[in-house]
Scaffold this active site. Sequence first.
Site, mmCIF file in Angstrom:
data_model
loop_
_atom_site.group_PDB
_atom_site.id
_atom_site.type_symbol
_atom_site.label_atom_id
_atom_site.label_comp_id
_atom_site.label_asym_id
_atom_site.label_seq_id
_atom_site.Cartn_x
_atom_site.Cartn_y
_atom_site.Cartn_z
ATOM 1 N N HIS A 120 0.957 5.113 1.217
ATOM 2 C CA HIS A 120 0.334 6.148 2.044
ATOM 3 C C HIS A 120 0.439 7.454 1.251
ATOM 4 O O HIS A 120 1.549 7.864 0.881
ATOM 5 C CB HIS A 120 1.088 6.326 3.360
ATOM 6 C CG HIS A 120 1.057 5.148 4.280
ATOM 7 N ND1 HIS A 120 0.256 5.104 5.394
ATOM 8 C CD2 HIS A 120 1.740 3.971 4.250
ATOM 9 C CE1 HIS A 120 0.446 3.951 6.021
ATOM 10 N NE2 HIS A 120 1.339 3.245 5.351
ATOM 11 N N HIS A 136 0.841 -1.202 0.000
ATOM 12 C CA HIS A 136 0.000 0.000 0.000
ATOM 13 C C HIS A 136 0.866 1.238 0.000
ATOM 14 O O HIS A 136 1.921 1.270 0.627
ATOM 15 C CB HIS A 136 -0.938 0.015 1.210
ATOM 16 C CG HIS A 136 -0.264 -0.235 2.522
ATOM 17 N ND1 HIS A 136 0.108 -1.500 2.933
ATOM 18 C CD2 HIS A 136 0.129 0.608 3.503
ATOM 19 C CE1 HIS A 136 0.686 -1.420 4.112
ATOM 20 N NE2 HIS A 136 0.724 -0.148 4.478
HETATM 21 P P1 AMP Z 1 1.669 0.208 7.449
HETATM 22 O O1 AMP Z 1 2.318 0.557 8.755
HETATM 23 O O2 AMP Z 1 2.388 0.864 6.293
HETATM 24 O O3 AMP Z 1 1.489 -1.280 7.259
HETATM 25 O O4 AMP Z 1 0.268 0.920 7.479
HETATM 26 C C1 AMP Z 1 -0.942 0.295 7.673
HETATM 27 C C2 AMP Z 1 -1.959 1.391 7.821
HETATM 28 O O5 AMP Z 1 -3.245 0.824 7.771
HETATM 29 C C3 AMP Z 1 -1.872 2.182 9.136
HETATM 30 O O6 AMP Z 1 -1.606 3.553 8.841
HETATM 31 C C4 AMP Z 1 -3.248 1.979 9.778
HETATM 32 O O7 AMP Z 1 -3.722 3.134 10.421
HETATM 33 C C5 AMP Z 1 -4.091 1.609 8.568
HETATM 34 N N1 AMP Z 1 -5.263 0.796 8.855
HETATM 35 C C6 AMP Z 1 -5.346 -0.308 9.625
HETATM 36 N N2 AMP Z 1 -6.597 -0.808 9.611
HETATM 37 C C7 AMP Z 1 -7.329 0.005 8.811
HETATM 38 C C8 AMP Z 1 -8.691 0.026 8.405
HETATM 39 N N3 AMP Z 1 -9.569 -0.911 8.798
HETATM 40 N N4 AMP Z 1 -9.109 1.025 7.583
HETATM 41 C C9 AMP Z 1 -8.235 1.976 7.179
HETATM 42 N N5 AMP Z 1 -6.921 2.004 7.519
HETATM 43 C C10 AMP Z 1 -6.470 1.036 8.335
#
Ligand code: AMP
Length: 113
Positions: free
Chosen positions: A102, A100
């Site tokens: 950001h 993903h």
């Molecule tokens: P990462 O640390 O790059 O794996 O980021 C994962 C991101 O997913 C974090 O910024 C979380 O806040 C976000 N996240 C986790 N669960 C959800 C959800 N159900 N809907 C939207 N964002 C989420």
Amino acid sequence: MLFKDCLFCKIIKGQIPCCKVFENEKILAFKDINPVAKVHVLIIPKIHIENTGQRKHIDILGELLISAEDIAHKLNIFESGYRIIINRGKDAGQIIDHIHLHLIGGEPLNPIN
Ligand code: AMP
Ligand code: ZN
């Protein structure tokens, strides 16, 4: 292919709700549940890809980056600027193993160096 235990795959399948901001046949973008800036969107492929190091997925990786630009336009942050981040692995704080981007902006961001 989607993985049954992957949170983002569940969002793609509609099993977990999200606040969608953009979608096409390859990409889904939705608001991060824990935003670090006024605009914080996650952009994910609609297939389960775990990391950036797979050359066979080069097209979808390009699609993510180009989509980020389209989404920045849509969210009115293209002119003001934005940051794109990929967390990879433990030290970067990656918690979801479905690749993903950001997309962060909507206000001045702290410098990263
Ligand atoms: P990462 O640390 O790059 O794996 O980021 C994962 C991101 O997913 C974090 O910024 C979380 O806040 C976000 N996240 C986790 N669960 C959800 C959800 N159900 N809907 C939207 N964002 C989420
Ligand atoms: Zn997944």
